[in-house]
Design a protein around this motif. Structure first.
Motif, mmCIF file in Angstrom:
data_model
loop_
_atom_site.group_PDB
_atom_site.id
_atom_site.type_symbol
_atom_site.label_atom_id
_atom_site.label_comp_id
_atom_site.label_asym_id
_atom_site.label_seq_id
_atom_site.Cartn_x
_atom_site.Cartn_y
_atom_site.Cartn_z
ATOM 1 N N GLY A 1 0.805 -1.212 0.000
ATOM 2 C CA GLY A 1 0.000 0.000 0.000
ATOM 3 C C GLY A 1 0.837 1.260 0.000
ATOM 4 O O GLY A 1 0.399 2.305 0.491
ATOM 5 N N GLY A 2 2.051 1.175 -0.538
ATOM 6 C CA GLY A 2 2.920 2.330 -0.593
ATOM 7 C C GLY A 2 2.783 3.074 -1.909
ATOM 8 O O GLY A 2 2.062 2.661 -2.818
ATOM 9 N N SER A 3 3.472 4.204 -1.990
ATOM 10 C CA SER A 3 3.446 5.021 -3.195
ATOM 11 C C SER A 3 4.854 5.092 -3.762
ATOM 12 O O SER A 3 5.822 5.353 -3.033
ATOM 13 N N VAL A 4 4.979 4.873 -5.065
ATOM 14 C CA VAL A 4 6.289 4.851 -5.694
ATOM 15 C C VAL A 4 6.170 5.402 -7.107
ATOM 16 O O VAL A 4 5.097 5.357 -7.725
ATOM 17 N N HIS A 5 7.267 5.916 -7.623
ATOM 18 C CA HIS A 5 7.282 6.482 -8.971
ATOM 19 C C HIS A 5 6.991 5.416 -10.031
ATOM 20 O O HIS A 5 7.565 4.328 -10.010
ATOM 21 N N VAL A 6 6.074 5.746 -10.937
ATOM 22 C CA VAL A 6 5.828 4.934 -12.129
ATOM 23 C C VAL A 6 5.887 5.889 -13.317
ATOM 24 O O VAL A 6 5.179 6.904 -13.329
ATOM 25 N N PRO A 7 6.720 5.624 -14.319
ATOM 26 C CA PRO A 7 6.792 6.517 -15.474
ATOM 27 C C PRO A 7 5.435 6.673 -16.148
ATOM 28 O O PRO A 7 4.630 5.730 -16.194
#
Length: 359
Positions: A346-352
Motif C-alpha cells: 500500500g505504498g506510493s512509488v514512482h511509475v513513469p
C-alpha cells in the motif's frame, strides 16, 4: 504509510523511499582505448531500468579511482574526465525518474586484475589487459592470485589523493551520494583486517594503525565532497574468522569513528577478505550486523543480504534494524521490484507516465 516508502533525508538529499540498489559490477566497460573504464550503453540500460522501476537510490557499481584499482580490465573507472562526462547521461536519467544517483569509489587492492566472473574470474596478466596488484602487505588472497606488491607510504598517499580526485569527478558527473568501498576484501578492507595487513609501520599492527588509511581516505573525500551531500562507507562487518580477522566488535567501534569523520551512513555487508571461509547464508543473514551498529552507535545503516520479499524488507525498516535495505540479486531479477512492493504494502512509488497502464 509503509515504512519502506517513507522518504529518507541525509544532509540535504532526500531519497524517495528505502529501497536501494547496491553496487554490483557489470564487467562491461572497454578494457582499453579512449573509452577505457567509461560507462556504455549496457550501463545506461541497466541503471535506467531500475530507476524507471521505482528504486529510491541507485549506487553505481565499484568504480575505480585508478587503472590498477579495477577488479577487472572491464570495470568502470573515474580517474579521468572522459569517464566522468560519460556518467552524466546516467545520472541525468536517474534524476528524471526521481531516483537519487550514487557512486561507489573503489580500489581493489590484491584482488585486482581478474577476468569477468562469468568466465571464472581467474587472475589475468598483461596479455589479457592485466597488471600487477598492490596491497598493504605481500600476501596473496588465495593460491590462484599472485603475491601483490607491498605499497610504500608514498604510494598509499597517492591513492588517498586518487580517492579525492575521483570524488571531485563524481560530483561533476552529477552524483548526489558518494560511497567509499571498504568491504569485500578490497584495498581498504585489506588495511583494516589483521588477516591481510601484516605491516609494522604506521599503517599496520594496532587497530589505530590499521584504520588509519581508511580514515585518511574518508577525510580526503569529505574535504572535497559538498557538505550538503551525504557520504556512505561500505564495510564488511566481519571476516567470519574465529581468530585473526576483522570482527563485529571492530565494526561497531569503527562506525562511531567514521561518523565523527563525516560519514553519514554505513552500508553493512560481510566477508570477502578470507578465501577459506565458508559463510552459512539465509534470508537476511547479514541484517543483525547492521542492526547492532544502529543500536550501539549514532551511525545510520543500510542492510543487505538475501532480502527478497516486501514483507521482509518492511519489517527490517519498521523494526528499526536498518534505515534502508539494499537489494542486489532481487533487483537484477526484477527491475520493478519497488513497484511490486508498493502494490503489496500500500505504498506510493514512482511509475513513469509511459507505463501508466501498469498501475
Amino acid at each position: 504509510m509503509s515504512a519502506l516508502f517513507e522518504p529518507y533525508t541525509l544532509r540535504e538529499v532526500t531519497i524517495p523511499n528505502r529501497i536501494w540498489m547496491p553496487p554490483m559490477c557489470q564487467y562491461s566497460a572497454a578494457p582499453e582505448g579512449p573509452s577505457v573504464g567509461a560507462p556504455a550503453d549496457w550501463h545506461f540500460a541497466h541503471y535506467a531500468a531500475r530507476a524507471a522501476g521505482g528504486t529510491g537510490l541507485i549506487i553505481v557499481e565499484a568504480t575505480a579511482v585508478s587503472p590498477e584499482g579495477r577488479i577487472s580490465p572491464y570495470d568502470l573507472g573515474i580517474w579521468n574526465d572522459t569517464q566522468a562526462e560519460a556518467f552524466r547521461r546516467i545520472t541525468g536519467f536517474l534524476r528524471s525518474q526521481g531516483t537519487v544517483p550514487g557512486i561507489q569509489l573503489a580500489h581493489s587492492g590484491r584482488k585486482a586484475s581478474t577476468d569477468r566472473t562469468w568466465t571464472g574470474g581467474a587472475p589475468v596478466g598483461p596479455e589479457a589487459h592485466g597488471w600487477q596488484p598492490v596491497a598493504p602487505s605481500p600476501v596473496a588472497f588465495d593460491d590462484r592470485h599472485p603475491v601483490p606488491s607491498e605499497l610504500t607510504v608514498e604510494e598509499i598517499q597517492r591513492i588517498v589523493a586518487r580517492f579525492a580526485d575521483a570524488a571531485r569527478r563524481a560530483l561533476a558527473a552529477g552524483f548526489e551520494v558518494a560511497e567509499i568501498h571498504g568491504a569485500h576484501g578490497y584495498l581498504i578492507n585489506e588495511f583494516l583486517s589483521p588477516h591481510s595487513n601484516h605491516r609494522t609501520d604506521a599503517y599496520g599492527g594496532s587497530y589505530e594503525n590499521r584504520v588509519r588509511f581508511a580514515l585518511e581516505v574518508v577525510d580526503a573525500v569529505r574535504a572535497v565532497w559538498p557538505q550538503d551531500k551525504p557520504l556512505f562507507f561500505r564495510i564488511s562487518a566481519t571476516d567470519w574468522l574465529e581468530d585473526g580477522g576483522w570482527t563485529a566488535d571492530d565494526t561497531v567501534r569503527f562506525a562511531a569513528e567514521l561518523h565523527a569523520h563525516g560519514v553519514d551512513l554505513l552500508d553493512v555487508s560481510t566477508g570477502g577478505n578470507a578465501s577459506s571461509v565458508r559463510i552459512r547464508t539465509g534470508p537476511g543473514y547479514q541484517v543483525p550486523f547492521a542492526a547492532r551498529v544502529k543500536a550501539e552507535t549514532p551511525m545510520p545503516v543500510a542492510a543487505v543480504g538475501l532480502i527478497t520479499d516486501a514483507e521482509q524488507a518492511e519489517k527490517i525498516v519498521a523494526n528499526g534494524e536498518a534505515d534502508a535495505v539494499l537489494l542486489g540479486r532481487e533487483l537484477l531479477r526484477t527491475p520493478t521490484w519497488a513497484q511490486h512492493a508498493a502494490r503489496e504494502l500500500g505504498g506510493s512509488v514512482h511509475v513513469p507516465e509511459q507505463y501508466h497502464r501498469s498501475v
